[in-house]
Write a protein that holds these residues in place. Structure first.
Motif, PDB file in Angstrom:
ATOM      1  N   GLU A  42      13.537 -64.773 -64.300  1.00 49.01           N
ATOM      2  CA  GLU A  42      13.075 -64.007 -64.994  1.00 49.01           C
ATOM      3  C   GLU A  42      11.840 -63.465 -64.563  1.00 49.01           C
ATOM      4  O   GLU A  42      11.181 -64.476 -64.019  1.00 49.01           O
ATOM      5  CB  GLU A  42      13.116 -64.121 -66.540  1.00 49.01           C
ATOM      6  CG  GLU A  42      14.351 -64.193 -67.191  1.00 49.01           C
ATOM      7  CD  GLU A  42      15.233 -63.033 -67.216  1.00 49.01           C
ATOM      8  OE1 GLU A  42      14.482 -61.859 -67.144  1.00 49.01           O
ATOM      9  OE2 GLU A  42      16.487 -63.255 -67.156  1.00 49.01           O
ATOM     10  N   ASN A  43      11.235 -62.326 -64.411  1.00 44.32           N
ATOM     11  CA  ASN A  43       9.792 -61.960 -63.915  1.00 44.32           C
ATOM     12  C   ASN A  43       9.004 -61.837 -65.049  1.00 44.32           C
ATOM     13  O   ASN A  43       7.756 -61.898 -64.875  1.00 44.32           O
ATOM     14  CB  ASN A  43       9.945 -60.849 -62.960  1.00 44.32           C
ATOM     15  CG  ASN A  43      10.457 -61.617 -61.743  1.00 44.32           C
ATOM     16  OD1 ASN A  43      10.076 -62.545 -60.873  1.00 44.32           O
ATOM     17  ND2 ASN A  43      11.700 -60.753 -61.090  1.00 44.32           N
ATOM     18  N   SER A  44       9.337 -61.554 -66.228  1.00 46.83           N
ATOM     19  CA  SER A  44       8.486 -61.108 -67.205  1.00 46.83           C
ATOM     20  C   SER A  44       8.740 -62.004 -68.394  1.00 46.83           C
ATOM     21  O   SER A  44       9.760 -62.433 -68.978  1.00 46.83           O
ATOM     22  CB  SER A  44       8.790 -59.591 -67.840  1.00 46.83           C
ATOM     23  OG  SER A  44       8.447 -58.855 -66.574  1.00 46.83           O
ATOM     24  N   PRO A  61       6.687 -62.532 -60.339  1.00 48.28           N
ATOM     25  CA  PRO A  61       6.265 -62.696 -61.946  1.00 48.28           C
ATOM     26  C   PRO A  61       5.270 -61.694 -62.383  1.00 48.28           C
ATOM     27  O   PRO A  61       4.323 -61.391 -61.687  1.00 48.28           O
ATOM     28  CB  PRO A  61       5.956 -64.142 -62.094  1.00 48.28           C
ATOM     29  CG  PRO A  61       5.647 -64.571 -60.740  1.00 48.28           C
ATOM     30  CD  PRO A  61       6.136 -63.653 -59.711  1.00 48.28           C
ATOM     31  N   THR A  62       5.154 -61.237 -63.652  1.00 50.09           N
ATOM     32  CA  THR A  62       4.359 -60.259 -64.201  1.00 50.09           C
ATOM     33  C   THR A  62       3.533 -60.998 -65.477  1.00 50.09           C
ATOM     34  O   THR A  62       3.966 -62.077 -65.930  1.00 50.09           O
ATOM     35  CB  THR A  62       4.716 -58.902 -64.374  1.00 50.09           C
ATOM     36  OG1 THR A  62       5.743 -58.949 -65.401  1.00 50.09           O
ATOM     37  CG2 THR A  62       5.495 -58.481 -63.109  1.00 50.09           C
ATOM     38  N   GLY A  63       2.552 -60.301 -65.737  1.00 52.38           N
ATOM     39  CA  GLY A  63       1.938 -60.498 -67.004  1.00 52.38           C
ATOM     40  C   GLY A  63       1.326 -62.094 -66.989  1.00 52.38           C
ATOM     41  O   GLY A  63       0.883 -62.306 -65.949  1.00 52.38           O
ATOM     42  N   ALA A  64       1.695 -62.898 -68.151  1.00 56.29           N
ATOM     43  CA  ALA A  64       1.137 -64.341 -68.447  1.00 56.29           C
ATOM     44  C   ALA A  64       1.827 -65.121 -67.224  1.00 56.29           C
ATOM     45  O   ALA A  64       1.288 -66.324 -67.163  1.00 56.29           O
ATOM     46  CB  ALA A  64       1.375 -64.780 -69.703  1.00 56.29           C
ATOM     47  N   SER A  69       5.280 -68.137 -59.579  1.00 58.92           N
ATOM     48  CA  SER A  69       6.635 -67.725 -58.962  1.00 58.92           C
ATOM     49  C   SER A  69       7.251 -69.227 -58.984  1.00 58.92           C
ATOM     50  O   SER A  69       6.767 -70.189 -58.353  1.00 58.92           O
ATOM     51  CB  SER A  69       6.646 -67.018 -57.515  1.00 58.92           C
ATOM     52  OG  SER A  69       7.752 -67.049 -57.356  1.00 58.92           O
ATOM     53  N   GLY A  70       8.550 -69.363 -59.277  1.00 59.24           N
ATOM     54  CA  GLY A  70       9.349 -70.557 -59.210  1.00 59.24           C
ATOM     55  C   GLY A  70       8.896 -71.653 -60.171  1.00 59.24           C
ATOM     56  O   GLY A  70       9.676 -72.679 -60.085  1.00 59.24           O
ATOM     57  N   LYS A  71       8.075 -71.406 -60.745  1.00 56.24           N
ATOM     58  CA  LYS A  71       7.473 -72.715 -61.756  1.00 56.24           C
ATOM     59  C   LYS A  71       8.495 -72.806 -63.128  1.00 56.24           C
ATOM     60  O   LYS A  71       9.196 -71.469 -63.618  1.00 56.24           O
ATOM     61  CB  LYS A  71       6.181 -72.497 -62.275  1.00 56.24           C
ATOM     62  CG  LYS A  71       4.985 -72.436 -61.261  1.00 56.24           C
ATOM     63  CD  LYS A  71       4.682 -73.857 -61.042  1.00 56.24           C
ATOM     64  CE  LYS A  71       3.551 -73.776 -60.176  1.00 56.24           C
ATOM     65  NZ  LYS A  71       3.311 -75.233 -59.656  1.00 56.24           N
ATOM     66  N   LEU A  72       8.442 -73.930 -63.617  1.00 51.02           N
ATOM     67  CA  LEU A  72       8.997 -73.914 -65.233  1.00 51.02           C
ATOM     68  C   LEU A  72       8.009 -73.712 -65.950  1.00 51.02           C
ATOM     69  O   LEU A  72       6.995 -74.248 -65.883  1.00 51.02           O
ATOM     70  CB  LEU A  72       9.518 -75.396 -65.087  1.00 51.02           C
ATOM     71  CG  LEU A  72      10.026 -75.975 -66.680  1.00 51.02           C
ATOM     72  CD1 LEU A  72      11.448 -75.322 -66.748  1.00 51.02           C
ATOM     73  CD2 LEU A  72      10.036 -77.431 -66.723  1.00 51.02           C
ATOM     74  N   ALA A  73       8.484 -72.694 -66.783  1.00 47.64           N
ATOM     75  CA  ALA A  73       7.420 -72.055 -67.894  1.00 47.64           C
ATOM     76  C   ALA A  73       7.934 -72.773 -69.111  1.00 47.64           C
ATOM     77  O   ALA A  73       9.126 -72.404 -69.667  1.00 47.64           O
ATOM     78  CB  ALA A  73       7.306 -70.556 -67.881  1.00 47.64           C
TER      79      ALA A  73
END
Length: 108
Positions: A42-44, A61-64, A69-73
């Protein structure tokens, strides 16, 4: 200072309240242990979240999530934390993913 493999923070020496550093370390362990994510790529950031929800950020990725990119959020306490993970299971498609040099790849 933190552990070499997973970046788990050590409690600083001569800390008056060692629980603060220990709790931070336990939070990192919790984020990275047996990682099951809501989705991969997902990018958002989603708008409806529960504490502990985890996602693998996409390639644009966008926003927060911009620049992650590629990180675990992981969503916790109304904010995002980002980690370098290697293996995750996605709830969205019940697949195992491994982070390879070029990004996240499904296994099998």
């Amino acid at each position: 200072m933190s552990t070499v493999n997973n970046g788990i923070p050590f409690v600083p020496e001569n800390t008056v309240d060692p629980a603060a550093g220990l709790n931070q370390a336990l939070n990192v362990v919790d984020a990275l242990l047996q990682v099951q994510v809501q989705s991969v790529g997902e990018n958002s950031p989603p708008s409806s979240l529960a504490d502990g929800d985890r996602f693998v950020v996409g390639t644009a990725p966008t926003g927060a999530w911009a620049g992650r990119s590629g990180k675990l959020a992981r969503w916790l306490n109304e904010g995002w934390d980002f980690y370098d993970a290697v293996i995750v299971v996605s709830k969205a498609d019940d697949r195992l993913y491994i982070r390879a040099g070029s990004g996240w790849m499904p296994v099998g």
